[in-house]
Write an enzyme that holds these catalytic residues in place. Structure first.
Site, PDB file in Angstrom:
ATOM      1  N   ASP A   1       0.854  -1.200   0.000  1.00  0.00           N
ATOM      2  CA  ASP A   1       0.000   0.000   0.000  1.00  0.00           C
ATOM      3  C   ASP A   1       0.885   1.242   0.000  1.00  0.00           C
ATOM      4  OD1 ASP A   1      -2.070   1.822   0.205  1.00  0.00           O
ATOM      5  OD2 ASP A   1      -2.387   1.489   2.346  1.00  0.00           O
TER       6      ASP A   1
ATOM      7  N   CYS B   1      -2.676   4.438  -4.980  1.00  0.00           N
ATOM      8  CA  CYS B   1      -3.305   5.757  -5.088  1.00  0.00           C
ATOM      9  C   CYS B   1      -2.808   6.498  -6.325  1.00  0.00           C
ATOM     10  CB  CYS B   1      -3.065   6.590  -3.826  1.00  0.00           C
ATOM     11  SG  CYS B   1      -1.341   6.830  -3.400  1.00  0.00           S
TER      12      CYS B   1
END
Length: 432
Positions: free
Chosen positions: A362, A388
């Site tokens: 992540d 992201c």
């Protein structure tokens, strides 16, 4: 004035059309629309333009809810129906995977999305004292500008936080150091809402009294920050409930400081964690890594499954917080944490951490290129990658598929930031 038919949206939510082989990025235009546009900036291979007139409107065009839309830089897609926003982001993800990574996911996951308003639990608001504009301004920056938008409400903030914007103007205008308070950081938790006031000069005794009265009146907790994030401390009330968010599916409560990173959208984060754990499928007896673990958003749910998890993070402060959260949730025996700079990881460093059956990654926007490059033949059989940035995901996916022997089993978008062009996603990689 030139006209064009908009083909799609780019990663900044600008419409894309073409003229004489040149790509034109048109601000304010939507796919399927025919628009007149005015050029703002010309380059050899592309132009940036602004919609001047809509000749044929998209059926997905809606009236923006926020009166500040178009001026405030906080949102860029309020003129597009929320369901169409999700579809547009899915296309951005697929486009990046193919054009940058030359790969396609074997399966497209159903998108994760939720309420388009009142979702933002975290925000960093700028403060400017401008007597010619009515005194104090508090809000996000204007689009492509360092100026602060004249915000009187914000529909992506929780209503009780939006309602603080005007009272905060009055408060700051009454302080002796009003010109030395450039920023307010907002963090809304399960039990309290915290405001971190960035102060460049000491408060007077009268200032402190005004702050205490404001906190009592609006039921917020005030923090003061004189330097970097580590200098923030709880000012008033000194005691009481702490900031936290819960993951009810796993009976977990994460405690955090208002300056520490957490996902801004708690409701979507609940679904994201559930999706990540379903794809990772950690089992008792397995050894799992959570890379870029932060304060343990995914680490503790993995530990709750019965697997032994090792969280790796570059920030010693976040690792300390993660270990505290593991203890607070009765999971200290299932979770270990290591401090390591994953942007400089080597195959030797990764090997030293030991074998992992599965890995969750992540990373921030920069992605995890050094980490994926360091995976060797004995690497995990399954990787769940939460991204992201679709461009760095595509780059890293190309390495995993093209060089490391993984298959891209599936990928899908996560609409963590509705009404903005920000694209988050989740992908599953497996070795045969």
């Amino acid at each position: 004035m030139p006209t064009g038919i908009i083909e799609s949206l780019d990663h900044e939510a600008r419409g894309i059309t073409r003229l004489d082989g040149k790509t034109i990025f048109v601000e304010g235009a939507l796919p399927g629309e025919q628009v007149e546009y005015v050029c703002l900036r010309k380059k050899r291979t592309y132009e940036v333009a602004r919609t001047e007139r809509i000749l044929k409107s998209s059926p997905s065009r809606v009236t923006p809810k926020c009166p500040h839309f178009g001026v405030c830089g906080g949102c860029s897609m309020q003129h597009l129906d929320p369901s169409a926003q999700v579809a547009a982001k899915q296309r951005v993800l697929e486009s990046n995977l193919w054009h940058l990574g030359r790969i396609k996911a074997e399966q497209l996951y159903s998108p994760i999305y939720g309420a388009p308003w009142a979702y933002r639990q975290r925000a960093r608001l700028s403060v400017r004292v401008l007597p010619k504009k009515g005194g104090v301004l508090i809000g996000f920056h204007e689009r492509k500008s360092s100026y602060v938008a004249d915000m009187r409400q914000c529909d992506i903030l929780p209503p009780h936080v939006s309602a603080l914007l005007m009272p905060l103007r009055e408060l700051i205008s009454s302080l002796s150091i009003s010109k030395a308070m450039p920023q307010i950081e907002v963090a809304a938790g399960e039990r309290i809402t915290a405001l971190v006031l960035r102060i460049l000069e000491p408060l007077s005794a009268a200032d402190e009294n005004l702050l205490r009265a404001f906190a009592d009146r609006h039921r917020v907790v005030l923090y003061l920050q004189a330097g970097g994030p580590a200098t923030a401390y709880r000012f008033y009330p000194a005691e009481g409930p702490k900031l936290s968010y819960c993951l009810p599916d796993y009976d977990i409560e994460h405690f955090f400081s208002p300056t520490e990173f957490t996902q801004v959208n708690f409701a979507i984060n609940h679904v994201l964690v559930r999706r990540a754990l379903a794809l990772l499928d950690p089992q008792p007896g397995e050894r799992v890594a959570d890379m870029f673990c932060g304060l343990g958003n995914f680490t503790l749910p993995i530990a709750r499954s019965g697997a032994h998890v090792v969280g790796v993070e570059g920030s010693a402060e976040l690792v300390r917080r993660a270990a505290e959260n593991a203890s607070a949730n009765g999971l200290a025996g299932q979770a270990d944490y290591r401090v390591a700079n994953l942007f400089e990881v080597t195959p030797e460093m990764l090997t030293a951490l030991g074998h992992f059956d599965k890995v969750l990654i992540d990373p921030p926007r920069e992605g995890a290129v050094e980490l994926v490059n360091s995976i060797g033949e004995g690497g995990p059989r399954r990787i769940v990658y939460v991204s992201c940035s679709p461009s760095t995901l595509a780059r890293d996916a190309a390495i995993l598929v093209g060089q490391k022997g993984y298959r891209l089993k599936g990928a899908g978008v996560v609409n963590m930031f509705p009404n903005t062009s920000h694209v988050e996603s989740i992908a599953l990689f497996e070795r045969s």
